[in-house]
Design a protein around this motif. Structure first.
Motif, short mmCIF file in Angstrom:
data_model
loop_
_atom_site.label_atom_id
_atom_site.label_comp_id
_atom_site.label_asym_id
_atom_site.label_seq_id
_atom_site.Cartn_x
_atom_site.Cartn_y
_atom_site.Cartn_z
N MET A 298 -3.38 -11.64 -27.58
CA MET A 298 -3.30 -12.24 -26.23
C MET A 298 -2.88 -13.50 -26.43
N GLY A 299 -1.78 -13.71 -25.81
CA GLY A 299 -1.05 -15.21 -25.74
C GLY A 299 -1.90 -15.94 -24.75
N ASP A 300 -1.68 -17.35 -25.05
CA ASP A 300 -2.40 -18.51 -23.97
C ASP A 300 -1.28 -18.69 -23.37
N GLY A 301 -1.79 -19.47 -22.22
CA GLY A 301 -1.07 -20.07 -21.03
C GLY A 301 -0.42 -18.85 -19.99
N LYS A 302 -1.21 -18.08 -20.03
CA LYS A 302 -0.75 -16.84 -19.12
C LYS A 302 -1.37 -17.25 -17.64
N LEU B 183 -6.91 -3.21 -18.39
CA LEU B 183 -7.31 -1.72 -18.03
C LEU B 183 -8.22 -0.95 -19.00
N PRO B 184 -8.78 0.07 -18.65
CA PRO B 184 -9.19 0.90 -19.77
C PRO B 184 -7.87 1.52 -20.59
N ASP B 185 -8.24 1.79 -21.96
CA ASP B 185 -7.15 2.27 -22.67
C ASP B 185 -7.10 3.72 -22.35
N PRO B 186 -6.01 4.37 -21.90
CA PRO B 186 -6.31 5.78 -21.64
C PRO B 186 -5.82 6.82 -22.71
N GLU B 187 -5.36 6.21 -23.79
CA GLU B 187 -5.11 6.83 -25.33
C GLU B 187 -6.72 6.88 -25.91
N LYS B 188 -7.40 6.46 -25.37
CA LYS B 188 -8.70 6.30 -25.82
C LYS B 188 -9.66 7.34 -24.93
N ALA C 31 -11.29 -7.78 -27.34
CA ALA C 31 -11.43 -6.41 -27.59
C ALA C 31 -10.22 -5.54 -27.45
N SER C 32 -9.26 -6.22 -26.87
CA SER C 32 -8.32 -5.40 -26.07
C SER C 32 -6.67 -5.15 -27.05
N ARG C 33 -5.91 -4.59 -26.69
CA ARG C 33 -4.75 -4.31 -27.22
C ARG C 33 -3.57 -4.42 -26.28
N VAL C 34 -2.43 -4.77 -26.91
CA VAL C 34 -1.25 -5.00 -25.81
C VAL C 34 -0.42 -3.53 -25.88
N PRO C 35 0.04 -2.96 -24.76
CA PRO C 35 0.52 -1.73 -24.80
C PRO C 35 2.07 -1.84 -25.36
N LEU D 94 -5.00 -3.26 -22.94
CA LEU D 94 -5.94 -2.26 -22.63
C LEU D 94 -7.07 -2.47 -23.67
N TYR D 95 -8.15 -1.84 -23.11
CA TYR D 95 -9.57 -1.95 -23.87
C TYR D 95 -10.12 -0.60 -23.46
N ASP D 96 -10.94 -0.53 -24.70
CA ASP D 96 -11.99 0.77 -24.93
C ASP D 96 -13.50 0.28 -24.96
N LEU D 97 -13.80 -0.03 -23.56
CA LEU D 97 -15.09 -0.29 -23.32
C LEU D 97 -15.71 0.48 -22.25
N PRO D 98 -16.77 0.35 -21.81
CA PRO D 98 -17.25 1.11 -20.47
C PRO D 98 -16.69 0.68 -19.41
N VAL D 99 -16.44 1.92 -18.53
CA VAL D 99 -15.58 1.58 -17.22
C VAL D 99 -16.84 1.63 -16.24
N ILE D 100 -17.43 0.36 -16.05
CA ILE D 100 -18.72 0.12 -15.28
C ILE D 100 -18.47 -0.85 -13.99
N GLY D 101 -17.34 -1.26 -13.85
CA GLY D 101 -17.17 -2.10 -12.76
C GLY D 101 -15.61 -2.92 -12.84
N ARG D 102 -15.50 -3.61 -11.92
CA ARG D 102 -14.06 -4.37 -11.76
C ARG D 102 -14.26 -5.91 -11.39
N LEU D 103 -13.79 -6.58 -12.41
CA LEU D 103 -13.68 -8.11 -12.12
C LEU D 103 -12.24 -8.67 -11.70
N VAL D 104 -12.33 -9.40 -10.66
CA VAL D 104 -11.14 -10.19 -10.14
C VAL D 104 -11.62 -11.70 -10.31
N ILE D 105 -10.90 -12.38 -11.10
CA ILE D 105 -11.38 -13.99 -11.62
C ILE D 105 -10.27 -14.86 -11.35
#
Length: 126
Positions: free
Chosen positions: A1-5, A11-16, A122-126, A67-78
């Motif tokens: 993941m790049g810096d400065g963004k 989002l959850p990884d739909p391929e997983k 723990a995510s990947r860029v699509p 995209l991440y492959d972790l539990p879908v248990i909530g939403r964060l907006v920060i």
């Protein structure tokens, strides 16, 4: 993941989404409270959201999607000042879940920010 963004979207990884995945787990929960849910609907909805977000941010240098492959248990907006935390229930839609707003410096803000960073790592860029 790049810096400065300035805008980082995870989002959850739909391929997983196969058997035993976190998305399949969430799908089973959703079928318990929403009779309109069908097998693999959540994965398809996530794929549609991924395509939509990619299209929306394609011309923005300051935005990134991962995209991440972790539990879908909530939403964060920060933001740099506020975090909105929506814990998902296993008994109702996310849209029907309460949302908590906390300010920077609050322990829940720090938790939300830390979770986002860990999910991002723990995510990947699509």
């Amino acid at each position: 993941m790049g810096d400065g963004k300035e805008l980082k979207i995870l989002l959850p990884d739909p391929e997983k989404s196969g058997p035993g995945s976190w998305i399949a787990d969430h799908q089973r929960e959703a079928m318990g409270y929403d009779g309109g849910q069908g097998d693999r609907m959540i994965a398809e909805n996530i794929r549609n959201n991924v395509d939509y977000v990619k299209n929306r941010i394609s011309r923005l240098d300051r935005a990134e999607l991962a995209l991440y492959d972790l539990p879908v248990i909530g939403r964060l907006v920060i933001t740099e000042k506020i975090a909105f935390i929506t814990p998902y229930s296993n008994r109702r839609h996310g849209a029907d879940s309460p949302c908590v707003m906390v300010v920077s410096g609050h322990p829940l803000y720090e938790l939300a920010d830390r979770l986002f960073v860990k999910f991002q790592q723990a995510s990947r860029v699509p």
